[in-house]
Design a protein around this motif. Sequence first.
Motif, short mmCIF file in Angstrom:
data_model
loop_
_atom_site.label_atom_id
_atom_site.label_comp_id
_atom_site.label_asym_id
_atom_site.label_seq_id
_atom_site.Cartn_x
_atom_site.Cartn_y
_atom_site.Cartn_z
N LEU A 72 -11.18 44.81 130.48
CA LEU A 72 -10.71 46.16 130.15
C LEU A 72 -11.45 47.22 130.97
O LEU A 72 -10.85 48.18 131.44
N ALA A 73 -12.74 47.03 131.14
CA ALA A 73 -13.56 48.04 131.80
C ALA A 73 -13.62 47.88 133.31
O ALA A 73 -14.16 48.76 134.00
N PHE A 74 -13.06 46.79 133.84
CA PHE A 74 -13.29 46.42 135.23
C PHE A 74 -12.91 47.52 136.22
O PHE A 74 -13.73 47.96 137.03
N GLN A 75 -11.65 47.97 136.19
CA GLN A 75 -11.22 48.95 137.18
C GLN A 75 -11.90 50.30 136.97
O GLN A 75 -12.24 50.99 137.93
N ALA A 76 -12.10 50.69 135.71
CA ALA A 76 -12.76 51.97 135.44
C ALA A 76 -14.18 51.97 135.99
O ALA A 76 -14.65 52.99 136.51
N ARG A 77 -14.86 50.84 135.91
CA ARG A 77 -16.21 50.77 136.48
C ARG A 77 -16.16 50.87 138.00
O ARG A 77 -17.00 51.54 138.61
N LEU A 78 -15.17 50.20 138.62
CA LEU A 78 -15.04 50.30 140.07
C LEU A 78 -14.78 51.73 140.50
O LEU A 78 -15.28 52.19 141.54
N ALA A 79 -14.00 52.46 139.69
CA ALA A 79 -13.66 53.84 140.02
C ALA A 79 -14.74 54.82 139.57
O ALA A 79 -14.61 56.03 139.78
N GLU A 80 -15.81 54.28 138.96
CA GLU A 80 -16.90 55.10 138.43
C GLU A 80 -16.39 56.12 137.42
O GLU A 80 -16.80 57.27 137.38
N ARG A 81 -15.44 55.65 136.58
CA ARG A 81 -14.87 56.49 135.53
C ARG A 81 -14.94 55.80 134.17
O ARG A 81 -14.12 56.08 133.29
N HIS A 82 -15.89 54.92 134.00
CA HIS A 82 -15.96 54.17 132.75
C HIS A 82 -16.34 55.09 131.60
O HIS A 82 -17.40 55.73 131.62
N ASP A 83 -15.47 55.17 130.61
CA ASP A 83 -15.70 55.97 129.41
C ASP A 83 -15.65 55.01 128.22
O ASP A 83 -14.57 54.62 127.77
N PRO A 84 -16.82 54.59 127.69
CA PRO A 84 -16.83 53.59 126.62
C PRO A 84 -15.99 53.98 125.41
O PRO A 84 -15.33 53.12 124.80
N ALA A 85 -15.98 55.27 125.07
CA ALA A 85 -15.21 55.71 123.90
C ALA A 85 -13.71 55.54 124.14
O ALA A 85 -12.97 55.10 123.24
N TRP A 86 -13.24 55.86 125.35
CA TRP A 86 -11.83 55.72 125.68
C TRP A 86 -11.43 54.24 125.73
O TRP A 86 -10.38 53.86 125.21
#
Length: 221
Positions: free
Chosen positions: A104-118
Amino acid sequence: MLIVEDVHKAFATAQGRLPVLRGVDLQLPRGSSLALMGESGSGKSTLLHLIAGLERADSGRILIDGEPLQGRGEAELARWRREGIGLVFQQYNLIGSLSVAANLAFQARLAERHDPAWVSYLAERLGLTPLLQRYPEQLSGGQQQRVAIGRALASRPSLVLADEPTGSLDETSSETVLELLLELVGEAGSSLLLVTHSERLAARLAHHLYLHLGRVQPRES
């Protein structure tokens, strides 16, 4: 948000060049949704690949927020795929060695946009919270597709490209997955371009186009 102008694409074959797209035009307003229909082999997936920067058009223009994709180098196109779009395909394309939570978090982490709450909210809405520590092989097809949707939306992309995302699911699961996709795309503030064979599913989207013999034709909403 997305403008495709007179796009042509052909592929080399043993018999010569095979035209697939013959002057395609379409527009997708920001925050809206568009269903792209057409017979098998009509070029629907090719068009999505061009928009994603996975292939390059032979001619014509693809504009994202007024800026052309043409002329961008491979690094810029990779950044577009990483930060600007979310991809949902029929094959899911999950990473087997990662848990549901990590997928779930993979692409958001790559994009440096990981929002744990979202991401946590997405997991809850998609019914994945009890499954976060499982791996893709431990999930049903419908569950895997919900993970793919969550991964695509985790970075809040400006555009979601979905290629037959419910094609391998039964009718009930297809309805459920599409409903979730539409709701969450809206909450993420994304635009949606959905390729589907299903008139029934396409009717749920705001705009409809039909691809025939490499050309996009309007269909009644």
